[in-house]
Design an enzyme around this catalytic site. Structure first.
Site, PDB file in Angstrom:
ATOM      1  N   CYS A 137      34.165 -15.106  40.834  1.00 12.14           N
ATOM      2  CA  CYS A 137      34.633 -14.397  39.860  1.00 12.14           C
ATOM      3  C   CYS A 137      35.941 -13.471  40.210  1.00 12.14           C
ATOM      4  CB  CYS A 137      33.868 -13.640  38.928  1.00 12.14           C
ATOM      5  SG  CYS A 137      34.324 -12.816  37.504  1.00 12.14           S
ATOM      6  N   CYS A 144      33.327  -5.994  39.246  1.00 10.95           N
ATOM      7  CA  CYS A 144      32.074  -5.468  38.681  1.00 10.95           C
ATOM      8  C   CYS A 144      31.234  -4.953  40.021  1.00 10.95           C
ATOM      9  CB  CYS A 144      31.522  -6.257  37.852  1.00 10.95           C
ATOM     10  SG  CYS A 144      32.394  -6.898  36.396  1.00 10.95           S
ATOM     11  N   CYS A 156      28.032  -6.695  41.178  1.00 12.86           N
ATOM     12  CA  CYS A 156      27.556  -8.120  40.779  1.00 12.86           C
ATOM     13  C   CYS A 156      27.842  -9.037  42.093  1.00 12.86           C
ATOM     14  CB  CYS A 156      28.715  -8.706  39.658  1.00 12.86           C
ATOM     15  SG  CYS A 156      28.433 -10.381  39.413  1.00 12.86           S
ATOM     16  N   CYS A 161      19.669 -19.024  27.606  1.00 17.65           N
ATOM     17  CA  CYS A 161      21.121 -17.969  27.825  1.00 17.65           C
ATOM     18  C   CYS A 161      21.859 -18.571  28.815  1.00 17.65           C
ATOM     19  CB  CYS A 161      20.827 -16.645  28.149  1.00 17.65           C
ATOM     20  SG  CYS A 161      19.514 -15.784  26.954  1.00 17.65           S
ATOM     21  N   CYS A 208      22.307 -18.483  23.615  1.00 14.08           N
ATOM     22  CA  CYS A 208      23.032 -17.339  23.809  1.00 14.08           C
ATOM     23  C   CYS A 208      23.993 -17.787  25.081  1.00 14.08           C
ATOM     24  CB  CYS A 208      22.185 -16.326  24.324  1.00 14.08           C
ATOM     25  SG  CYS A 208      23.155 -14.730  24.579  1.00 14.08           S
ATOM     26  N   CYS A 233      24.918  -9.677  21.575  1.00 11.76           N
ATOM     27  CA  CYS A 233      23.781  -9.371  22.460  1.00 11.76           C
ATOM     28  C   CYS A 233      24.461  -8.435  23.226  1.00 11.76           C
ATOM     29  CB  CYS A 233      23.024 -10.369  23.459  1.00 11.76           C
ATOM     30  SG  CYS A 233      22.097  -9.932  24.677  1.00 11.76           S
ATOM     31  N   ARG A 265      15.638  -5.825  25.148  1.00  9.48           N
ATOM     32  CA  ARG A 265      15.137  -6.677  26.095  1.00  9.48           C
ATOM     33  C   ARG A 265      15.013  -6.040  27.369  1.00  9.48           C
ATOM     34  NH1 ARG A 265      18.970 -10.310  25.785  1.00  9.48           N
ATOM     35  NH2 ARG A 265      17.550 -11.191  24.013  1.00  9.48           N
TER      36      ARG A 265
HETATM   37  N1  SAM Z   1      30.868 -12.793  33.226  1.00 10.31           N
HETATM   38  C1  SAM Z   1      30.294 -12.405  32.306  1.00 10.31           C
HETATM   39  C2  SAM Z   1      30.524 -11.085  31.865  1.00 10.31           C
HETATM   40  O1  SAM Z   1      30.626 -10.198  32.724  1.00 10.31           O
HETATM   41  O2  SAM Z   1      30.030 -10.444  30.913  1.00 10.31           O
HETATM   42  C3  SAM Z   1      28.858 -12.892  32.173  1.00 10.31           C
HETATM   43  C4  SAM Z   1      28.027 -12.724  33.397  1.00 10.31           C
HETATM   44  S1  SAM Z   1      27.475 -11.122  34.048  1.00 10.31           S
HETATM   45  C5  SAM Z   1      26.822 -11.449  35.538  1.00 10.31           C
HETATM   46  C6  SAM Z   1      26.452 -10.634  32.778  1.00 10.31           C
HETATM   47  C7  SAM Z   1      25.780  -9.277  32.956  1.00 10.31           C
HETATM   48  O3  SAM Z   1      24.678  -9.408  33.943  1.00 10.31           O
HETATM   49  C8  SAM Z   1      26.518  -7.872  33.286  1.00 10.31           C
HETATM   50  O4  SAM Z   1      27.378  -7.444  32.431  1.00 10.31           O
HETATM   51  C9  SAM Z   1      25.394  -7.124  33.740  1.00 10.31           C
HETATM   52  O5  SAM Z   1      24.809  -6.150  33.010  1.00 10.31           O
HETATM   53  C10 SAM Z   1      24.328  -7.982  34.286  1.00 10.31           C
HETATM   54  N2  SAM Z   1      24.038  -7.987  35.800  1.00 10.31           N
HETATM   55  C11 SAM Z   1      24.693  -8.611  36.521  1.00 10.31           C
HETATM   56  N3  SAM Z   1      24.387  -8.329  37.999  1.00 10.31           N
HETATM   57  C12 SAM Z   1      23.410  -7.468  38.070  1.00 10.31           C
HETATM   58  C13 SAM Z   1      22.787  -6.857  38.847  1.00 10.31           C
HETATM   59  N4  SAM Z   1      22.864  -6.869  40.047  1.00 10.31           N
HETATM   60  N5  SAM Z   1      21.533  -6.100  38.351  1.00 10.31           N
HETATM   61  C14 SAM Z   1      21.672  -5.910  37.005  1.00 10.31           C
HETATM   62  N6  SAM Z   1      22.225  -6.494  36.079  1.00 10.31           N
HETATM   63  C15 SAM Z   1      23.265  -6.956  36.481  1.00 10.31           C
HETATM   64 FE1  SF4 Z   2      32.576 -11.615  36.917  1.00 10.48          FE
HETATM   65 FE2  SF4 Z   2      30.049 -10.491  37.444  1.00 10.48          FE
HETATM   66 FE3  SF4 Z   2      31.861  -8.932  36.436  1.00 10.48          FE
HETATM   67 FE4  SF4 Z   2      30.554 -11.080  35.012  1.00 10.48          FE
HETATM   68  S1  SF4 Z   2      29.760  -9.045  35.891  1.00 10.48           S
HETATM   69  S2  SF4 Z   2      32.586 -10.366  34.955  1.00 10.48           S
HETATM   70  S3  SF4 Z   2      30.483 -12.449  36.711  1.00 10.48           S
HETATM   71  S4  SF4 Z   2      32.153  -9.969  38.400  1.00 10.48           S
END
Ligand code: SAM
Ligand code: SF4
Ligand code: DTB
Length: 324
Positions: free
Chosen positions: A50, A54, A57, A94, A127, A187, A263
């Site tokens: 990606c 973040c 992530c 989802c 979802c 959501c 959730r």
């Molecule tokens: N890329 C899209 C986005 O950012 O909306 C969808 C996927 S992203 C992985 C979805 C959500 O997963 C993030 O907004 C975050 O809240 C949650 N998430 C991701 N990594 C996480 C982690 N290590 N621990 C807890 N929640 C996590």
């Molecule tokens: Fe990309 Fe992870 Fe951020 Fe979603 S949460 S935009 S998958 S880096």
């Protein structure tokens, strides 16, 4: 009591603990009188690589996690997982993609629409979480059969820029507006345990209470610490989330957003059964079941089945009709 200002949310959150639980229970009894739990299954249909940064992530291409990026899964492969999820009692499927967002002209988006049409035939709630979308893309997703779009705010606007620099809080809110304009359910929730304060958590909740209509579901993720993420450098030894802080947040969310599903999302694996029970008592009525979340392990399926049975909790039926 309905609450939408930060002061009101703080007053609810800081009540004596048992008074807070009493109020959350009264809200549950009124809006969710049966002891029911929504059972959801998560599938990463496009993993890693990606463009976004973040900090929490594993899928950020800028992290040092070293996750091998995968291709977008095809419809048949997704359907195999979705059929199994349904057979295992899940009522919501989802699908997540590690994208900044989608363009409606992109072939990959068309492929996701085809997958959604197929999954929605199974009679499960569908979802998706694909990052930023336009109103046009939102309409196409709704027409294909999406029942809810997941797009998290993750934390307060102030703390957001510490965690993510490649897009803004306003970008997130814009996508949420596009989702609502298309008549899809939203959501939207966040993560706790990223070094934010309780005020940051309640500020996020304040934003959620201003959504019109209210979010259909609010995922509360406990940070899953992942080696190689920027957050792991920021917080090399992330403390375990204090269970009573988590319970207070869930109870406050339940009271502030009485009709939303709350959730208990990522991080459940690290909670004891007593801790999870307190979260359910305080108003959490949705969980992910199954072995995997997106890139990490979920709570053990057998333990989940046993706990729900011990607590006499039944599965919540899917809601397949969408808001007008
Ligand atoms: N890329 C899209 C986005 O950012 O909306 C969808 C996927 S992203 C992985 C979805 C959500 O997963 C993030 O907004 C975050 O809240 C949650 N998430 C991701 N990594 C996480 C982690 N290590 N621990 C807890 N929640 C996590
Ligand atoms: Fe990309 Fe992870 Fe951020 Fe979603 S949460 S935009 S998958 S880096
Ligand atoms: C949400 O709020 N939590 C889910 C779902 N929406 C997409 C994601 C949790 C991811 C946990 C870390 C991982 O498995 O990579």
């Amino acid at each position: 009591m309905s609450a939408s200002s930060l002061e009101q949310l703080e007053a609810i959150y800081n009540q004596p603990f048992f008074k807070l639980i009493d109020d959350a229970r009264a809200t549950m009894r009124k809006h969710w009188p049966e002891d029911e739990m929504q059972l959801c299954t998560l599938l990463s249909i496009k993993t890693g690589g990606c463009s976004e940064d973040c900090a929490y992530c594993s899928q950020s291409g800028r992290s040092k996690v070293g996750l091998k990026p995968g291709p977008l899964m095809n419809t048949e492969d997704v359907m195999k997982v979705a059929r199994l999820a349904k057979a295992e009692g899940s009522t919501r499927f989802c699908m997540g993609a590690a994208w900044k967002g989608v363009k409606e002209t992109d072939k990959k988006f068309q492929s996701v629409l085809e997958t959604i049409r197929a999954v929605s035939e199974l009679g499960m709630e569908v979802c998706v979480t694909l990052g930023q979308i336009s109103e046009d893309a939102a309409h196409q997703l709704k027409d294909a059969g999406v029942t809810a779009y997941n797009h998290n705010l993750d934390t307060s606007e102030e703390y957001y820029s510490e965690i993510i620099t490649t897009h803004t809080y306003k970008d997130r809110l814009e996508t949420i507006q596009n989702v609502q304009a298309a008549g899809m359910s939203v959501c939207c929730g966040g993560i706790i345990g990223m070094g934010e304060t309780v005020t940051d958590r309640l500020k996020m909740l304040e934003v959620l209470t201003k959504f019109n209509p209210a979010p259909e579901s609010v995922p509360i993720n406990c940070l899953v610490p992942i080696e190689g993420t920027r957050l792991n450098e920021m917080l090399p030894e992330p403390p375990m989330i204090d269970i009573l802080e988590l319970v207070r947040l869930i109870a406050t969310t339940r009271i502030a957003l009485p009709t939303s599903k709350v959730r208990l999302s990522a991080g459940r694996r690290r909670l004891t059964k007593e801790g999870q029970t307190l979260c359910f008592l305080a108003g959490a009525n949705s969980i992910f079941i199954g072995d995997r979340l997106l890139t990490t392990d979920n709570a053990d399926a057998k333990d989940d089945a046993k706990l729900l049975s011990e607590l006499n909790i039944s599965p919540l039926a899917p809601v397949l009709s969408q808001p007008a």
